[in-house]
Design a protein around this motif. Structure first.
Motif, mmCIF file in Angstrom:
data_model
loop_
_atom_site.group_PDB
_atom_site.id
_atom_site.type_symbol
_atom_site.label_atom_id
_atom_site.label_comp_id
_atom_site.label_asym_id
_atom_site.label_seq_id
_atom_site.Cartn_x
_atom_site.Cartn_y
_atom_site.Cartn_z
ATOM 1 N N CYS A 23 99.788 73.686 -32.258
ATOM 2 C CA CYS A 23 100.541 73.520 -31.012
ATOM 3 C C CYS A 23 99.874 72.469 -30.139
ATOM 4 C CB CYS A 23 100.622 74.844 -30.251
ATOM 5 S SG CYS A 23 101.512 76.127 -31.158
ATOM 6 N N SER A 24 98.550 72.563 -30.061
ATOM 7 C CA SER A 24 97.800 71.672 -29.203
ATOM 8 C C SER A 24 97.909 70.212 -29.645
ATOM 9 C CB SER A 24 96.346 72.141 -29.198
ATOM 10 O OG SER A 24 95.506 71.129 -28.793
ATOM 11 N N HIS A 25 97.819 69.968 -30.960
ATOM 12 C CA HIS A 25 97.881 68.586 -31.439
ATOM 13 C C HIS A 25 99.261 67.973 -31.273
ATOM 14 C CE1 HIS A 25 93.832 68.437 -32.640
ATOM 15 N NE2 HIS A 25 93.927 69.235 -33.685
ATOM 16 N N SER A 26 100.279 68.812 -31.105
ATOM 17 C CA SER A 26 101.620 68.255 -30.946
ATOM 18 C C SER A 26 102.215 68.519 -29.578
ATOM 19 C CB SER A 26 102.551 68.824 -32.024
ATOM 20 O OG SER A 26 102.050 68.476 -33.294
ATOM 21 N N GLY A 27 101.425 69.086 -28.688
ATOM 22 C CA GLY A 27 101.915 69.314 -27.330
ATOM 23 C C GLY A 27 103.012 70.362 -27.225
ATOM 24 N N LEU A 28 103.002 71.362 -28.150
ATOM 25 C CA LEU A 28 104.024 72.411 -28.122
ATOM 26 C C LEU A 28 103.594 73.511 -27.140
ATOM 27 C CD1 LEU A 28 104.522 72.672 -31.997
ATOM 28 C CD2 LEU A 28 105.864 71.314 -30.374
ATOM 29 N N VAL A 29 103.824 73.262 -25.859
ATOM 30 C CA VAL A 29 103.279 74.135 -24.810
ATOM 31 C C VAL A 29 103.868 75.549 -24.862
ATOM 32 C CG1 VAL A 29 102.961 74.445 -22.337
ATOM 33 C CG2 VAL A 29 102.791 72.171 -23.337
ATOM 34 N N SER A 30 105.199 75.657 -24.848
ATOM 35 C CA SER A 30 105.769 77.003 -24.751
ATOM 36 C C SER A 30 105.470 77.818 -26.003
ATOM 37 C CB SER A 30 107.269 76.935 -24.480
ATOM 38 O OG SER A 30 107.877 76.169 -25.477
ATOM 39 N N GLN A 31 105.482 77.144 -27.165
ATOM 40 C CA GLN A 31 105.151 77.880 -28.385
ATOM 41 C C GLN A 31 103.697 78.347 -28.381
ATOM 42 O OE1 GLN A 31 106.945 76.602 -32.142
ATOM 43 N NE2 GLN A 31 107.705 74.835 -31.033
ATOM 44 N N GLY A 32 102.832 77.481 -27.892
ATOM 45 C CA GLY A 32 101.415 77.845 -27.801
ATOM 46 C C GLY A 32 101.220 79.075 -26.929
ATOM 47 N N ARG A 33 101.876 79.065 -25.775
ATOM 48 C CA ARG A 33 101.782 80.224 -24.875
ATOM 49 C C ARG A 33 102.258 81.484 -25.591
ATOM 50 N NH1 ARG A 33 104.876 77.252 -20.814
ATOM 51 N NH2 ARG A 33 103.466 76.146 -19.396
ATOM 52 N N ALA A 34 103.369 81.365 -26.332
ATOM 53 C CA ALA A 34 103.937 82.530 -27.007
ATOM 54 C C ALA A 34 102.968 83.090 -28.061
ATOM 55 C CB ALA A 34 105.267 82.170 -27.650
ATOM 56 N N TYR A 35 102.368 82.185 -28.865
ATOM 57 C CA TYR A 35 101.427 82.662 -29.887
ATOM 58 C C TYR A 35 100.209 83.310 -29.248
ATOM 59 C CZ TYR A 35 103.983 80.352 -33.645
ATOM 60 O OH TYR A 35 104.937 79.984 -34.546
ATOM 61 N N PHE A 36 99.764 82.699 -28.158
ATOM 62 C CA PHE A 36 98.592 83.259 -27.481
ATOM 63 C C PHE A 36 98.895 84.670 -26.969
ATOM 64 C CE2 PHE A 36 95.689 84.095 -24.005
ATOM 65 C CZ PHE A 36 94.474 83.643 -24.505
ATOM 66 N N ASN A 37 100.064 84.822 -26.361
ATOM 67 C CA ASN A 37 100.436 86.145 -25.849
ATOM 68 C C ASN A 37 100.600 87.154 -26.973
ATOM 69 O OD1 ASN A 37 100.358 85.382 -23.189
ATOM 70 N ND2 ASN A 37 102.490 84.645 -23.200
#
Length: 583
Positions: A320-334
């Motif tokens: 997510c971080s390398h591609s700037g996928l912010v909302s997906q990153g937040r979702a996986y983290f949660n």
DNA sequence: GTAGGGTTAG
């Protein structure tokens, strides 16, 4: 009703066998025995102690130990081993010191773990003192003790001492070879590790799967695909058992060489893929900028019934971080945080990944608040990620605040000082740049020298900035000059201003045009067969100008360039980079 | 009764 007259080994043995994996039941047994008021034999406490060290409940193990009457050397050894296995080297060393001060004689079994504890502590003086004890007790030629001493010195960076111990070893068996090779790889001396691997035969010893794993891991570190392939092929030919660990190391080697396709093909045919194989492949896609594939593989992993671990999630978040996928990153983290599974509760590294994602995507405030929400103390990785984002978005005020926190937890990491200096430089605050440099000089913090390496015909060629030591230097520089001319005609403008990212402060005489990665690429153009991509490995982040340069080169020469920097891969093809200039 | 070496991430 009478209590049993005496608890014996026989009473306990079956009970312990049944309860050995359940700490609570073991504790209940212990409590029942205590409540009878009968004295417990040391041998029974010994069994309990061993169970608890294996289960990882060291406080309870310690309590049991302290209840013992005059524990013998064997039990001291057990306790020390328990602390080491549970990654508590400090406690292990302290038990040894206690043992020593009580005048309890150590035996050959004491030192392998005491020395390992010293390696973990990283206190050179303590390790040397222990080495002294080993010599005093005449145990320096015991193979296991010597092997551990050797590993310790490699971890201290004392390669000469490690070599001396190794060379003068009486029974230099395969484990000693493997231990030295593995320690070298783990400490980043992959070149030395590979040269040792090639020498195993001189003792009339055949390498085994363990040797091959370390060698492949070393190839991944160096980015030498051809050598790695050769080692794997030979392992197969020699009938070395290529178990799942070997295959995972093989897979990782492809990933670290930027060969995602080869990694994927191998991944699909590995017979008993485990969580390490999946995590490696996911992280491999992530590092190479193929985030969709990484996330798809993560879904597939779960649909096949495999449980991800915290490393798997690091791969997912870094995708997510390398591609700037912010909302997906937040979702996986949660998903991790609310999974209820304590094995995948977010750790500092996950927070660092999220801060990197949020920060680089421009959500600096959210990233900062995210750090404030952490249930643990942020480490240098977390603050460093935010500082990096501040550089990209040129937020001087936040950068200064972040740096204050960062230097408190990690005062001596050169790249962070360089980052801060870059923020000032971009803002034109040269007075502050000078202050950073002065502080570095005062504290003796040395910048890391940048270098790039390229593999050609099974050999690694290393280039430093402005380097003229390579035998082909003359033709490399001629070709470089010619290429620069061509590139300028189609729009290349060298970016002579201060570079972003944590790139080293180059010495003044080292001009932009002779950065190590440029020399590496040109060397590759001359030497690597046209049908192959040019693989350049850099020890630091690639600088912005070299990134642009590489795009132009891929366009005008039609060659594919695969560049690995400290954090990720860049695949340059026909003027475009796989990172989409977001890195 | 006990013992030394290996893969992902950082």
């Amino acid at each position: 009703m009478h209590p049993p007259t005496l608890f014996t080994k026989q009473t306990f043995k079956p009970l312990l066998q049944v309860c050995s994996s359940c700490p609570n039941q073991l504790k209940q047994i212990h409590a029942i025995v205590l409540s009878t008021g009968l004295s417990i034999k040391n041998s029974l406490i010994t069994q309990l102690l061993t169970c608890f060290t294996i289960l990882g409940d060291m406080p309870y193990a310690r309590q049991l130990f302290d209840e013992m009457h005059k524990p013998r050397t064997f039990l001291w050894n057990t306790l020390i081993k328990g602390y080491v296995k549970n990654e508590l080297p400090c406690e292990a060393a302290s038990v040894y010191r206690q043992m020593h001060s009580l005048g309890i004689s150590p035996d050959p079994f004491t030192y392998p773990f005491v020395v390992k504890a010293c390696s973990g502590l990283g206190e050179t003086w303590e390790g040397e003192a222990i080495h002294g004890h080993v010599v005093k007790y005449g145990l320096e030629f015991v193979a296991m003790v010597r092997t551990e001493l050797m590993i310790m010195y490699v971890k201290f960076g004392e390669l000469g001492l490690a070599d001396f111990l190794f060379e003068s070893m009486v029974e230099r068996d395969l484990v000693a070879w493997n231990a030295l090779i593995a320690a070298c790889v783990q400490m980043g001396y992959a070149g030395k590790a590979l040269s040792l691997f090639r020498q195993i035969g001189v003792d009339g010893i055949q390498p085994d799967a363990v040797s091959v794993v370390s060698a492949l891991s070393g190839c991944g570190q160096l980015g030498c695909l051809e050598i790695g392939e050769e080692i794997y092929r030979l392992a197969r030919k020699e009938g070395i058992d290529c178990n799942i660990i070997v295959e995972n190391a093989h897979l990782d080697m492809y990933v670290k060489c930027g060969s995602v396709e080869m990694a994927r093909d191998l991944f699909e045919i590995i017979p008993c893929r485990n969580v390490v194989s999946w995590s490696t492949m996911i992280a491999g896609y992530a590092m190479n900028g193929e985030s969709e594939k990484a996330l798809a593989l993560f879904s597939r992993m779960q649909s096949e019934g495999l449980k991800p671990n915290y490393v798997t999630y690091l791969g997912v978040l870094s995708a997510c971080s390398h591609s700037g996928l912010v909302s997906q990153g937040r979702a996986y983290f949660n998903r991790m945080a609310h999974s209820g599974d304590k094995n995948i509760q977010p750790r500092k590294e996950h927070y660092a990944c999220m801060v990197d994602l949020l920060g680089r995507s421009g959500h600096l405030d959210e990233a900062f608040n995210f750090i404030k929400s952490m249930p643990m103390e942020p480490d240098s990785g977390v603050w460093g990620a935010l500082l990096g984002a501040c550089v990209i978005h040129q937020n001087l005020e936040l950068a200064q605040h972040v740096a204050d926190n960062l230097f408190e937890v990690a005062p001596a990491i050169a790249s962070y000082h360089v980052l801060l200096s870059n923020v000032y430089a971009t803002a034109g605050r040269w007075d502050c740049v000078d202050k950073v440099r002065l502080r570095m000089r005062k504290k003796g913090i040395k910048k890391i020298t940048a270098y790039s390496s390229v593999e050609s015909d099974g050999e690694i060629h290393v280039f430093f900035g402005g380097d003229r030591s390579h035998p082909q230097s003359a033709s490399i520089y001629d070709k470089l000059e010619e290429l620069l001319k061509q590139m300028k005609c189609i729009g290349y403008i060298p970016k002579t201003g201060y570079v972003l990212h944590d790139v080293e402060m180059e010495d003044k005489e080292v001009t932009l045009s002779t950065h190590s990665e440029k020399l590496g690429i040109v060397f590759g153009l001359i030497n690597v067969k046209p049908e192959y991509p040019i693989r350049v490995m850099k020890n630091l982040r690639v600088c912005e100008d070299c990134h642009t340069f590489s795009k132009f080169i891929s366009k005008i020469t039609g060659r594919n360039i695969i560049m690995r920097d400290k954090k990720r891969f860049h695949h340059f093809r026909n003027g475009v980079c796989s990172c989409k200039d977001f890195w």
